[in-house]
Design a protein around this motif. Structure first.
Motif, short mmCIF file in Angstrom:
data_model
loop_
_atom_site.label_atom_id
_atom_site.label_comp_id
_atom_site.label_asym_id
_atom_site.label_seq_id
_atom_site.Cartn_x
_atom_site.Cartn_y
_atom_site.Cartn_z
N MET A 1 0.85 -1.19 0.00
CA MET A 1 0.00 0.00 0.00
C MET A 1 0.89 1.25 0.00
N ALA A 2 0.47 2.28 -0.73
CA ALA A 2 1.28 3.48 -0.91
C ALA A 2 1.53 4.23 0.40
N ILE A 3 0.59 4.19 1.33
CA ILE A 3 0.82 4.91 2.58
C ILE A 3 2.02 4.33 3.33
N GLU A 4 2.24 3.03 3.19
CA GLU A 4 3.40 2.42 3.84
C GLU A 4 4.70 2.94 3.22
N LYS A 5 4.70 3.14 1.90
CA LYS A 5 5.87 3.72 1.23
C LYS A 5 6.12 5.15 1.73
N VAL A 6 5.05 5.91 1.93
CA VAL A 6 5.18 7.30 2.40
C VAL A 6 5.68 7.31 3.85
N LYS A 7 5.15 6.41 4.67
CA LYS A 7 5.62 6.33 6.06
C LYS A 7 7.11 5.99 6.09
N GLU A 8 7.51 5.04 5.27
CA GLU A 8 8.92 4.66 5.20
C GLU A 8 9.77 5.83 4.72
N TYR A 9 9.25 6.58 3.75
CA TYR A 9 9.96 7.75 3.23
C TYR A 9 10.19 8.78 4.35
N PHE A 10 9.14 9.08 5.11
CA PHE A 10 9.25 10.08 6.18
C PHE A 10 10.06 9.56 7.39
N LYS A 11 10.17 8.24 7.51
CA LYS A 11 10.93 7.66 8.62
C LYS A 11 12.39 8.12 8.58
N GLN A 12 12.96 8.28 7.38
CA GLN A 12 14.36 8.72 7.27
C GLN A 12 14.58 10.11 7.84
N PHE A 13 13.51 10.88 7.96
CA PHE A 13 13.58 12.24 8.53
C PHE A 13 13.04 12.28 9.96
N GLY A 14 12.64 11.13 10.49
CA GLY A 14 12.06 11.07 11.83
C GLY A 14 10.70 11.73 11.89
N MET A 15 9.96 11.70 10.79
CA MET A 15 8.68 12.43 10.72
C MET A 15 7.48 11.53 10.48
N GLU A 16 7.66 10.23 10.47
CA GLU A 16 6.54 9.34 10.16
C GLU A 16 5.38 9.49 11.14
N ASP A 17 5.68 9.90 12.38
CA ASP A 17 4.63 10.08 13.39
C ASP A 17 3.75 11.30 13.12
N GLU B 1 0.56 29.35 6.50
CA GLU B 1 1.73 28.91 7.28
C GLU B 1 1.96 27.42 7.08
N THR B 2 0.86 26.65 7.06
CA THR B 2 0.96 25.21 6.84
C THR B 2 -0.13 24.76 5.87
N VAL B 3 0.15 23.65 5.19
CA VAL B 3 -0.81 23.03 4.28
C VAL B 3 -0.83 21.53 4.57
N PHE B 4 -1.80 20.84 3.98
CA PHE B 4 -2.01 19.42 4.28
C PHE B 4 -2.07 18.57 3.01
N PRO B 5 -0.94 18.04 2.56
CA PRO B 5 -0.97 17.10 1.44
C PRO B 5 -1.35 15.70 1.93
N ALA B 6 -1.85 14.88 1.01
CA ALA B 6 -2.15 13.48 1.32
C ALA B 6 -0.84 12.73 1.55
N CYS B 7 -0.97 11.49 1.99
CA CYS B 7 0.22 10.67 2.26
C CYS B 7 0.11 9.28 1.65
N GLY B 8 -0.45 9.18 0.45
CA GLY B 8 -0.46 7.91 -0.25
C GLY B 8 -1.71 7.07 -0.10
N SER B 9 -2.66 7.53 0.70
CA SER B 9 -3.94 6.81 0.83
C SER B 9 -5.07 7.82 0.81
N SER B 10 -6.29 7.31 0.67
CA SER B 10 -7.47 8.19 0.62
C SER B 10 -8.00 8.51 2.01
N SER B 11 -7.16 8.29 3.03
CA SER B 11 -7.56 8.65 4.40
C SER B 11 -6.34 9.05 5.23
N SER B 12 -5.50 9.92 4.62
CA SER B 12 -4.28 10.34 5.31
C SER B 12 -3.87 11.74 4.89
N ALA B 13 -3.05 12.36 5.74
CA ALA B 13 -2.50 13.68 5.43
C ALA B 13 -1.35 13.95 6.39
#
Length: 156
Positions: A1-17, A119-131
């Motif tokens: 699932m694409a959200i898992e790829k996005v979580k893994e991507y943000f993990k390298q920056f310590g931002m997956e949470d 100041e901030t915006v909200f992009p999706a994170c690879g699924s139809s229920s994430s940001a």
């Protein structure tokens, strides 16, 4: 699932949470705004276009529409959106969860100036229920965008 790829991507920056997942759909600007309880304009919608044989992503504020003339003037091609199947294949995410993170290697990403009023915006994170909530500077950095552009109607 694409959200898992996005979580893994943000993990390298310590931002997956920082990724938010919802019990409701956030597949459209309106649904995402309702899920996040923010104005629709702050949703960073990612539009997928075809450029030669690869995908071109333009991330805009949720209240904007691409101006075909500005798009053609900037990119030198007609704004032709990808089909849902092409989005999956060429970008690596499905419609409703398309985002500028953890995409296929040859995807070009641009950010529209229309988002800079927030100041901030909200992009999706690879699924139809994430940001994820990001500043414009963070969005630019983590999307690895080629630049800021002005291709929307009535903005600027």
């Amino acid at each position: 699932m694409a959200i898992e790829k996005v979580k893994e991507y943000f993990k390298q920056f310590g931002m997956e949470d920082r990724i938010q997942e919802f019990d409701v759909s956030s597949a459209t600007v309106e649904l995402a705004a309702n899920a996040l309880k923010v104005e629709p304009a702050r949703i960073a919608k990612t539009l997928s276009f075809k450029k030669d044989e690869h995908a071109l992503l333009v991330v805009t504020a949720g209240d904007q529409k691409v101006d075909n003339r500005k798009f053609k003037d900037y990119f030198g091609i007609k704004a032709k959106m990808l089909t849902p199947g092409e989005v999956d294949e060429m970008v690596g995410h499905s419609v409703g969860g398309v985002c500028p993170f953890a995409v296929s290697e040859d995807v070009e990403i641009y950010l529209d100036e229309s988002m800079k009023r927030f100041e901030t915006v909200f992009p999706a994170c690879g699924s139809s229920s994430s940001a994820i909530e990001l500043s414009c500077e963070e969005l630019y950095k983590y999307s690895r965008a080629k630049g800021w552009i002005d291709v929307c109607k009535g903005y600027n």
